[in-house]
Design an enzyme around this catalytic site. Structure first.
Site, PDB file in Angstrom:
ATOM      1  N   PRO A  24     102.774 -23.227 -20.904  1.00  0.00           N
ATOM      2  CA  PRO A  24     102.421 -23.547 -19.686  1.00  0.00           C
ATOM      3  C   PRO A  24     103.209 -21.382 -19.460  1.00  0.00           C
ATOM      4  CG  PRO A  24     104.453 -24.575 -20.651  1.00  0.00           C
ATOM      5  CD  PRO A  24     103.181 -24.466 -21.503  1.00  0.00           C
ATOM      6  N   THR A  26     103.927 -18.889 -16.742  1.00  0.00           N
ATOM      7  CA  THR A  26     103.999 -17.965 -15.373  1.00  0.00           C
ATOM      8  C   THR A  26     103.432 -17.233 -15.828  1.00  0.00           C
ATOM      9  OG1 THR A  26     106.464 -18.878 -15.446  1.00  0.00           O
ATOM     10  CG2 THR A  26     105.663 -16.812 -13.533  1.00  0.00           C
ATOM     11  N   ALA A  59     102.841 -23.322 -14.782  1.00  0.00           N
ATOM     12  CA  ALA A  59     104.429 -24.576 -13.582  1.00  0.00           C
ATOM     13  C   ALA A  59     103.415 -24.750 -12.484  1.00  0.00           C
ATOM     14  CB  ALA A  59     105.460 -23.951 -14.093  1.00  0.00           C
ATOM     15  N   GLN A 101     100.981 -28.208 -15.580  1.00  0.00           N
ATOM     16  CA  GLN A 101     102.445 -28.324 -16.553  1.00  0.00           C
ATOM     17  C   GLN A 101     102.394 -28.681 -14.521  1.00  0.00           C
ATOM     18  OE1 GLN A 101     105.164 -25.486 -16.704  1.00  0.00           O
ATOM     19  NE2 GLN A 101     105.735 -26.833 -18.570  1.00  0.00           N
ATOM     20  N   GLY A 163     110.633 -30.617 -17.181  1.00  0.00           N
ATOM     21  CA  GLY A 163     111.880 -30.922 -17.436  1.00  0.00           C
ATOM     22  C   GLY A 163     113.210 -29.860 -18.012  1.00  0.00           C
ATOM     23  N   ALA A 164     112.501 -28.690 -18.066  1.00  0.00           N
ATOM     24  CA  ALA A 164     112.990 -27.612 -18.617  1.00  0.00           C
ATOM     25  C   ALA A 164     113.701 -26.351 -18.115  1.00  0.00           C
ATOM     26  CB  ALA A 164     112.688 -27.241 -19.674  1.00  0.00           C
ATOM     27  N   HIS A 165     113.874 -25.624 -18.740  1.00  0.00           N
ATOM     28  CA  HIS A 165     114.364 -24.062 -18.452  1.00  0.00           C
ATOM     29  C   HIS A 165     114.737 -23.888 -16.966  1.00  0.00           C
ATOM     30  CE1 HIS A 165     110.384 -23.242 -20.901  1.00  0.00           C
ATOM     31  NE2 HIS A 165     111.672 -23.478 -21.119  1.00  0.00           N
ATOM     32  N   TYR A 167     114.777 -25.804 -13.512  1.00  0.00           N
ATOM     33  CA  TYR A 167     113.878 -25.809 -12.374  1.00  0.00           C
ATOM     34  C   TYR A 167     114.308 -27.723 -12.430  1.00  0.00           C
ATOM     35  CZ  TYR A 167     110.976 -21.719 -13.784  1.00  0.00           C
ATOM     36  OH  TYR A 167     110.942 -20.883 -12.701  1.00  0.00           O
ATOM     37  N   ARG A 215     108.159 -31.919 -21.065  1.00  0.00           N
ATOM     38  CA  ARG A 215     109.081 -30.005 -21.717  1.00  0.00           C
ATOM     39  C   ARG A 215     110.269 -30.493 -20.957  1.00  0.00           C
ATOM     40  NH1 ARG A 215     107.296 -24.688 -21.917  1.00  0.00           N
ATOM     41  NH2 ARG A 215     106.296 -24.800 -24.068  1.00  0.00           N
TER      42      ARG A 215
END
Length: 357
Positions: A24, A26, A59, A101, A163-165, A167, A215
């Site tokens: 996924p 951006t 996303a 996503q 659920g990552a990065h 956010y 994720r």
């Protein structure tokens, strides 16, 4: 040795024709109201034509208040359905399995885009964010569930929960800052709660044929490796997920925490997973690297940079074990020929020093 071109089956939803998924990414190619733009459609469908087994959107925001960047695809409102239907049909007709996503920006949302206040797990003066009430967290959980239902209505084969990065969901996992005193903060089990509620809620609200992924970041963003491993163990054992996607930035790296040794990937491939599949992402640029991930125990790989450079990276590495993506930077004309639209091209040129020559 598992072949990259071998099909992959799941507890729910369709099997994938191979072990290569589009990560996924951006790309800022849709309209600012979240509706689909032709450039985003062309970018994703071209990757399906390039024989990626799974093609996943960027996303996509589950709430207007969670919109994090311009040109972000939305799945938060029925006004998005027309474009989502078109996109799901296009990916399917090109031969790939499709997924949206699901994401909420949390403290990284942009109030200038949404016109709404920024919310987060905690008050954040620097980001202008206000802590969600307990009821507000429950509403955010429902936003993820409602958006998954909307994606299924539009004909997508599944969704992946982001659920990552760092956010919104990842912010709840942050042991440094999430000191909430309700059931969503403090202890690890409380900080993990939103993940389990979103995943379980989507599984209960969608059909048995709908595919569900998650994720996670294995480290940083306030997430310690031991906690990431503990959460991964829990979600793999739950039976609700079809796959877990670990976004490692570099699948071959060592853990960030000096007290841990070896390769980061090995901290997750050894976990019991039952029928749930495990995917890994991060700097997989050639056939050898992709095969090495499978040899170390992953079930599939997610491709980012190499998929931007080559819409048909999946086809190429399956046909040629020695195939390697182009070295960066590359001319803008090359990316345009690979269905990278003007806004995505500008994003790559502006934010990444070594992408566009």
């Amino acid at each position: 040795m598992t072949d990259l071109g071998s099909p992959l089956t799941f507890p729910h939803g369709p099997s994938w024709p191979n072990r290569l998924a589009l990560a996924p990414l951006t790309n800022m190619q849709s309209n600012d109201d979240g509706t689909l733009h032709d450039d985003e459609y062309d970018w994703l469908v071209r990757r399906a034509q390039g024989e990626f087994g799974l093609v996943m959107t960027c996303a996509a925001h589950v709430s207007r208040a969670g919109q994090a960047f311009r040109g972000q695809l939305g799945v938060s409102d029925d006004t998005h359905l027309r474009g989502l239907w078109r996109l799901a049909d296009g990916i399917r007709d090109a031969g790939a399995v499709s997924s949206v996503q699901l994401q909420h920006g949390g403290r990284r949302s942009d109030t200038q885009l949404s016109g709404l206040p920024v919310v987060a797990p905690w008050d954040d003066v620097d980001k202008g964010a206000t802590a969600l009430s307990t009821e507000g967290v429950e509403e955010a959980v429902q936003d993820f569930i409602d958006s998954a239902i909307r994606a299924e209505t539009a004909g997508f084969d599944g969704v992946e929960v982001h659920g990552a990065h760092g956010y919104l969901i990842g912010q709840f996992l942050d042991a440094r800052r999430n000191d909430r005193t309700d059931r969503y903060g403090g202890s690890a089990s409380n900080r993990f709660r939103i993940v389990h509620e979103v995943v379980a809620g989507i599984r209960q609200a969608t059909s048995p044929d709908f595919q569900l992924g998650l994720r996670l970041s294995p480290e940083r963003y306030g997430v310690a490796l031991d906690e990431a491993r503990a959460l991964a163990r829990e979600v793999l054992a739950s039976g609700d997920l079809d796959y877990l996607d670990m976004s490692m930035w570099d699948v071959f790296k060592q853990p960030h925490e000096e007290r841990h040794h070896g390769r980061l990937i090995d901290y997750f491939t050894d976990l019991p997973r039952g029928r749930t599949r495990l995917g890994v992402a991060g700097k997989i640029l050639d056939g050898a690297g992709a095969r090495q991930c499978l040899d170390r125990g992953a079930d599939f790989v997610l491709i980012g940079t190499a998929a931007i450079l080559h819409h048909d990276f999946a086809r190429q590495v399956i046909a040629d074990p020695d195939y390697r993506s182009l070295k960066q930077p590359v001319p803008a004309a090359h990316l345009t020929n690979e269905a990278v639209g003007p806004r995505f091209l500008d994003y790559l040129a502006t934010n990444w020093d070594d992408f566009v020559s």
